[in-house]
Design a protein around this motif. Structure first.
Motif, mmCIF file in Angstrom:
data_model
loop_
_atom_site.group_PDB
_atom_site.id
_atom_site.type_symbol
_atom_site.label_atom_id
_atom_site.label_comp_id
_atom_site.label_asym_id
_atom_site.label_seq_id
_atom_site.Cartn_x
_atom_site.Cartn_y
_atom_site.Cartn_z
ATOM 1 N N ALA A 26 0.829 -1.205 0.000
ATOM 2 C CA ALA A 26 0.000 0.000 0.000
ATOM 3 C C ALA A 26 0.861 1.252 0.000
ATOM 4 O O ALA A 26 0.572 2.223 -0.716
ATOM 5 C CB ALA A 26 -0.926 -0.015 1.214
ATOM 6 N N ALA A 27 1.941 1.248 0.798
ATOM 7 C CA ALA A 27 2.825 2.411 0.868
ATOM 8 C C ALA A 27 3.459 2.704 -0.486
ATOM 9 O O ALA A 27 3.590 3.870 -0.893
ATOM 10 C CB ALA A 27 3.894 2.190 1.928
ATOM 11 N N ALA A 28 3.844 1.651 -1.204
ATOM 12 C CA ALA A 28 4.439 1.832 -2.535
ATOM 13 C C ALA A 28 3.434 2.451 -3.496
ATOM 14 O O ALA A 28 3.778 3.324 -4.309
ATOM 15 C CB ALA A 28 4.933 0.492 -3.065
ATOM 16 N N MET A 29 2.187 2.018 -3.408
ATOM 17 C CA MET A 29 1.147 2.581 -4.264
ATOM 18 C C MET A 29 0.909 4.055 -3.929
ATOM 19 O O MET A 29 0.765 4.901 -4.817
ATOM 20 C CB MET A 29 -0.151 1.793 -4.097
ATOM 21 C CG MET A 29 -0.139 0.406 -4.682
ATOM 22 S SD MET A 29 -1.717 -0.449 -4.421
ATOM 23 C CE MET A 29 -1.413 -1.985 -5.302
ATOM 24 N N ILE A 30 0.851 4.350 -2.632
ATOM 25 C CA ILE A 30 0.617 5.732 -2.198
ATOM 26 C C ILE A 30 1.747 6.642 -2.663
ATOM 27 O O ILE A 30 1.520 7.771 -3.111
ATOM 28 C CB ILE A 30 0.451 5.782 -0.669
ATOM 29 C CG1 ILE A 30 -0.834 5.042 -0.261
ATOM 30 C CG2 ILE A 30 0.413 7.224 -0.166
ATOM 31 C CD1 ILE A 30 -0.947 4.786 1.222
ATOM 32 N N ASP A 31 2.971 6.149 -2.586
ATOM 33 C CA ASP A 31 4.121 6.926 -3.060
ATOM 34 C C ASP A 31 4.009 7.226 -4.552
ATOM 35 O O ASP A 31 4.548 8.232 -5.043
ATOM 36 C CB ASP A 31 5.425 6.172 -2.788
ATOM 37 C CG ASP A 31 5.790 6.168 -1.313
ATOM 38 O OD1 ASP A 31 5.231 6.989 -0.553
ATOM 39 O OD2 ASP A 31 6.620 5.321 -0.914
ATOM 40 N N ASP A 32 3.298 6.358 -5.275
ATOM 41 C CA ASP A 32 3.130 6.536 -6.721
ATOM 42 C C ASP A 32 1.908 7.395 -7.050
ATOM 43 O O ASP A 32 1.572 7.575 -8.215
ATOM 44 C CB ASP A 32 3.013 5.167 -7.391
ATOM 45 C CG ASP A 32 3.069 5.235 -8.905
ATOM 46 O OD1 ASP A 32 3.925 5.990 -9.436
ATOM 47 O OD2 ASP A 32 2.255 4.567 -9.571
ATOM 48 N N GLY A 33 1.215 7.888 -6.018
ATOM 49 C CA GLY A 33 0.092 8.786 -6.250
ATOM 50 C C GLY A 33 -1.284 8.181 -6.092
ATOM 51 O O GLY A 33 -2.304 8.864 -6.283
ATOM 52 N N VAL A 34 -1.367 6.900 -5.732
ATOM 53 C CA VAL A 34 -2.665 6.250 -5.530
ATOM 54 C C VAL A 34 -3.358 6.849 -4.317
ATOM 55 O O VAL A 34 -2.750 7.014 -3.261
ATOM 56 C CB VAL A 34 -2.480 4.727 -5.344
ATOM 57 C CG1 VAL A 34 -3.760 4.081 -4.819
ATOM 58 C CG2 VAL A 34 -2.045 4.074 -6.650
ATOM 59 N N ASP A 35 -4.648 7.188 -4.462
ATOM 60 C CA ASP A 35 -5.371 7.781 -3.333
ATOM 61 C C ASP A 35 -6.585 6.966 -2.888
ATOM 62 O O ASP A 35 -7.290 7.354 -1.956
ATOM 63 C CB ASP A 35 -5.789 9.221 -3.638
ATOM 64 C CG ASP A 35 -6.756 9.331 -4.817
ATOM 65 O OD1 ASP A 35 -7.081 8.289 -5.434
ATOM 66 O OD2 ASP A 35 -7.178 10.456 -5.119
#
Length: 212
Positions: free
Chosen positions: A152-161
């Protein structure tokens, strides 16, 4: 109730939880079968345990949720819901909620319910806005909080909200990653709705199972 199986009531044995190893699931079925009229495996991964143990215990009835044995057995019932339907709804809602145009979906093991959910989620997103980007990760375990949090953290770092989680206990890691994010990150689930302490929990999908 399946024809020929009489509902008589009785005592409930102590549940055996968090059996992640295939051999552990088989051993659990083997230990429970001789002393119980009914044994339930609450996961698609119990299909292998049913195949191994059911033929040796014809007087015990087995139920496997979301998993199908390779061949039919008189004493095994598989409950196979269409996981893609509620996941589709998740996709629609999250596509309407995103501000970044990036969504994520995290699954546990790569089994049919997981792949159905991912496909359904993507179809729901596409029905709203085909330009929205969907990132997907299979962490290999439904209960590993650390792996789910890292994904999840990797996705959030990529802009996923907005993140859709097809997980069991591992969903706690997705909440944690969302809480630690600098902006609002919304989470939705399909298996375990643990939303009491997470203010950005978007919802949970509920699927009704009809046993035929």
């Amino acid at each position: 109730v399946q024809e020929g199986v009489e509902a008589t009531g009785g005592e409930l044995a102590e549940p055996i939880e968090n059996l992640e190893d295939p051999q552990a699931r088989i051993d659990a079925f083997r230990n429970l079968a001789p002393n119980n009229d009914l044994v339930i495996g609450a996961s698609a991964t119990f299909n292998q345990a049913a195949e191994a143990i059911a033929p040796q215990n014809p007087d015990t009835f087995f139920i496997v949720s979301a998993g199908v044995t390779d061949k039919p057995y008189d004493n095994v019932l598989s409950i196979v819901p269409d996981e893609g339907v509620p996941a589709y709804i998740n996709g629609v809602v999250m596509a309407m909620n995103t501000k970044s145009g990036k969504l994520g979906v995290i699954g546990g093991a790569e089994i049919p319910p997981t792949t159905q959910s991912i496909a359904g989620f993507k179809a729901g997103v596409k029905s709203v806005d085909p330009s929205i980007k969907v990132s997907e990760t299979i962490v290999g375990n439904f209960n590993d909080v650390a792996k789910a949090k890292a994904a999840a953290a990797a996705m959030i770092d990529d802009g996923v909200d907005n993140i859709f989680a097809f997980l069991d206990a591992g969903i706690a890691g997705v909440y944690q990653a969302g809480e630690e994010a600098s902006g609002d990150v919304y989470v939705s689930g399909i298996i375990i709705p643990q939303c009491e302490e997470y203010e950005n929990y978007l919802g949970v999908s509920t699927l009704h199972n009809d046993v035929l």
